[in-house]
Design an enzyme around this catalytic site. Structure first.
Site, PDB file in Angstrom:
ATOM      1  N   GLN A  33      -9.241  -6.321   9.844  1.00 47.83           N
ATOM      2  CA  GLN A  33      -9.705  -5.777   8.563  1.00 47.83           C
ATOM      3  C   GLN A  33     -10.698  -4.622   8.726  1.00 47.83           C
ATOM      4  O   GLN A  33     -11.117  -4.026   7.752  1.00 47.83           O
ATOM      5  CB  GLN A  33     -10.391  -6.869   7.720  1.00 47.83           C
ATOM      6  CG  GLN A  33      -9.823  -8.254   7.879  1.00 47.83           C
ATOM      7  CD  GLN A  33      -8.479  -8.404   7.196  1.00 47.83           C
ATOM      8  OE1 GLN A  33      -8.351  -8.189   6.013  1.00 47.83           O
ATOM      9  NE2 GLN A  33      -7.455  -8.755   7.971  1.00 47.83           N
TER      10      GLN A  33
ATOM     11  N   HIS B 158     -14.701  -1.418   2.699  1.00 52.41           N
ATOM     12  CA  HIS B 158     -14.721  -2.293   3.881  1.00 52.41           C
ATOM     13  C   HIS B 158     -14.459  -1.499   5.155  1.00 52.41           C
ATOM     14  O   HIS B 158     -13.704  -1.899   6.030  1.00 52.41           O
ATOM     15  CB  HIS B 158     -13.720  -3.447   3.723  1.00 52.41           C
ATOM     16  CG  HIS B 158     -14.090  -4.372   2.602  1.00 52.41           C
ATOM     17  ND1 HIS B 158     -14.085  -3.970   1.281  1.00 52.41           N
ATOM     18  CD2 HIS B 158     -14.495  -5.657   2.603  1.00 52.41           C
ATOM     19  CE1 HIS B 158     -14.470  -4.974   0.519  1.00 52.41           C
ATOM     20  NE2 HIS B 158     -14.734  -6.010   1.282  1.00 52.41           N
TER      21      HIS B 158
ATOM     22  N   GLU C 267       0.812  -1.219   0.000  1.00 48.35           N
ATOM     23  CA  GLU C 267       0.000   0.000   0.000  1.00 48.35           C
ATOM     24  C   GLU C 267       0.843   1.265   0.000  1.00 48.35           C
ATOM     25  O   GLU C 267       0.461   2.277  -0.602  1.00 48.35           O
ATOM     26  CB  GLU C 267      -0.934   0.007   1.220  1.00 48.35           C
ATOM     27  CG  GLU C 267      -1.993  -1.101   1.196  1.00 48.35           C
ATOM     28  CD  GLU C 267      -1.463  -2.473   1.622  1.00 48.35           C
ATOM     29  OE1 GLU C 267      -0.301  -2.559   2.078  1.00 48.35           O
ATOM     30  OE2 GLU C 267      -2.207  -3.455   1.508  1.00 48.35           O
TER      31      GLU C 267
END
Lengths: 273, 321
Positions: B127, B115, B64
């Site tokens: 998550q 999410h 990322e």
């Protein structure tokens, strides 16, 4: 457009840039002279010989671009950009002072002709990768150069980006590692060894060239070799000397992040006559 | 004036799905739109864009930090990159790059975190992103969007693309209740009053907009008139709507699927304290991490349903003079 110069002219410019690095860090009483002096020939060759740039038209869409990922070496970039005509020479000695365009680390808000704001290490390779991908989409002939510190490549993001650049077969970017062997806390080998350096880049899929980073013709040949290399990026591992050109600064970790005092400025400028 | 009609909870597509569809439309209109993803394209729904425009879709693997900074490089070279992953990963693992490569030089990068919140369900806390509104709002110069449904997501993704500067868009995994018709207009920085009311104002964002509307219906049956505002833009805050709400209703409840620390609630409280202090209550996640479970079970357990909004309204009205 290129602004090609003879070898002796480039060498004279390198000496002038070194004097300016000493003077501006001396005036600021703060800054990073060591890693600026090690990168002088690399930047001089790029800005005064190899890159297609136009200081009078810094937003020219097809220009080549340079990003100083090791942003703490701002003095060498400022001296070279001022010599090239991007920014005023007579303000170099305002380095790091309030209101100066010559901020502690390169800041696009103050110098719009900079290609990126840098200073947090490990990020410049990703930036040129993005530029390289964009240029490929736009079918631009431009080439993008990033200077990395050898300590800087301890950052994990460098290797994320190295992997991505090879994966995307980006051949319009060149990473140059200023391999001077010293970082803030001491010698790189004692802080976190990065050797074998060329092998690491090769293993990540990069065409890799090792050169003497103070020898201008070698730098030029490596840049040409990079340009001739297709479908993969090129890394130039430039062996350099921290503090190059000033005897008492050479290979001295103290001058990574310490400016020369008044007496040291005087001595250094005598050596750089 | 918004008529108070019976709000029926009909479920539409998830906001991530709306994002993925909107991105394809944008891609057809503007060749400078490019997309960066970190091995989650089938979840963030950027896969739709990848299928139609493979040459403008860049895969970064599970990396990322590089993805965010490369997005900045693409933007510096004139592209309009949409950089996407789960909110938890792009915001936390990419935060330093968002700060130095995007926010500080004010680069035209659009960051879309899907999410978000605890409603992702079974995957659990690693998550679940419950702090990214706080993180995104702490990036100077960023616009922070948190749409509630399909129509608002599609409209705001388009506006984000047209806006020049860094934007974060918060999307969710689960199917979202339908709040708006396709004719509803949206403007970055301008809250939408989805229900009118005079006794109290509920300021909500994301999934909590629908829950707040249900709560308002329940309160209406008790004779309490609750105004509901959809704050799809968390930054810049619609101060005018807040000042009006505080002055006209004299009590505020803020509801969000986010930690109460640093979220929409504290931003609203700051603005209200400056402009027109009044009693306030906060519905959100309280200083904890959630767990695995079904989305509705989790929202219920962690106090993020209409019942909790209604209780907060009762509490705030008890303090209202």
């Amino acid at each position: 457009m290129r602004m090609p110069k003879s070898l002796s002219e480039l060498q004279a410019l390198a000496k002038q840039v070194r004097r300016e690095i000493i003077e501006m860090t001396g005036a600021a009483k703060t800054g990073h002279p060591g890693g600026s002096l090690s990168a002088v020939e690399i930047l001089v060759e790029l800005y005064f010989d190899y890159m297609h740039i136009d200081p009078k038209n810094p937003t020219w869409a097809d220009r080549d671009r340079f990003i100083l990922s090791k942003g703490h070496a701002a003095p060498v970039l400022y001296a070279v950009m001022a010599e090239a005509g991007y920014t005023p020479k007579d303000q170099l000695n305002t380095l790091r002072k309030l209101g100066s365009i010559y901020q502690g680390h390169p800041d696009m808000r103050f110098i719009p002709s900079l290609e990126a704001s840098t200073g947090s290490l490990g990020e410049g390779l990703s930036l040129v990768l993005g530029m390289g991908l964009a240029a490929r989409l736009d079918q631009r002939p431009s080439r993008y150069y990033v200077l990395l510190g050898d300590g800087e490549i301890q950052e994990g993001q460098i290797w994320e980006s190295a992997m991505a650049a090879a994966f995307h077969k980006v051949d319009n970017i060149v990473a140059i590692v200023d391999y001077n062997g010293i970082q803030l806390d001491g010698f790189v080998k004692d802080i976190m060894e990065v050797a074998p350096l060329a092998e690491k880049w090769r293993a990540f899929g990069w065409h890799t060239v090792e050169i003497d980073g103070h020898d201008i013709p070698s730098i030029r040949r490596a840049l040409e070799e990079a340009e001739a290399t297709k479908f993969r990026p090129t890394c130039i591992v430039a062996h350099t000397i921290k503090g190059k050109g000033v005897s008492f600064m050479e290979n001295n970790p103290k001058f990574h992040g310490t400016a020369p005092n008044a007496e040291e400025v005087k001595l250094a400028l005598q050596e750089l006559q | 004036m918004t008529p108070k009609t019976k709000f029926e909870l009909k479920t539409g597509p998830a906001t991530r799905e709306a994002f993925g569809r909107a991105l394809v439309e944008l891609g057809r209109e503007n060749k400078d739109i490019v997309v960066c993803d970190a091995d989650l394209s089938k979840s963030t729904m950027t896969v739709y864009f990848q299928k139609e425009f493979p040459e403008r879709f860049f895969s970064f693997g599970i990396a990322e930090a590089d993805m965010v900074a490369t997005g900045a490089g693409l933007a510096l070279a004139g592209k309009i990159p949409f950089v996407s992953s789960f909110s938890a990963f792009v915001m936390n693992k990419g935060f330093e790059q968002l700060r130095c490569c995007v926010a500080y030089p004010h680069v035209n990068v659009k960051v879309v975190g899907t999410h978000s919140g605890i409603s992702i369900g079974p995957d659990g806390p690693s998550q679940m992103s419950i702090e990214e509104i706080s993180l995104a709002c702490s990036l100077a110069g960023f616009v922070v969007l948190s749409p509630a449904d399909e129509a608002s997501t599609k409209a705001l993704v388009r506006q984000a693309a047209a806006y020049k500067g860094p934007v974060f868009i918060r999307c969710g995994r689960v199917n979202a209740p339908i709040i708006y018709g396709s004719d509803q207009a949206f403007e970055i920085g301008k809250a939408v009053q989805v229900m009118e009311g005079s006794d109290v104002t509920i300021v909500a964002t994301g999934l909590l907009v629908a829950q707040s509307m249900i709560a308002a219906e329940m309160l209406d049956a008790e004779g309490i008139s609750a105004r509901v505002l959809d704050f799809h833009t968390v930054k810049p805050l619609d101060r005018a709507a807040l000042k009006k709400a505080a002055a006209e209703t004299g009590a505020l409840v803020v509801a969000e699927e986010h930690l109460v620390d640093g979220g929409l609630g504290v931003r609203v409280a700051q603005a209200v304290a400056e402009m027109h202090p009044c009693p306030m209550e906060f519905v959100g996640i309280q200083n904890t991490y959630a767990e695995s479970g079904q989305p509705d079970e989790l929202l219920d357990k962690y106090g993020l349903v209409a019942r909790d909004v209604k209780a907060a309204v009762h509490n705030v009205l008890a303090r209202k003079r």
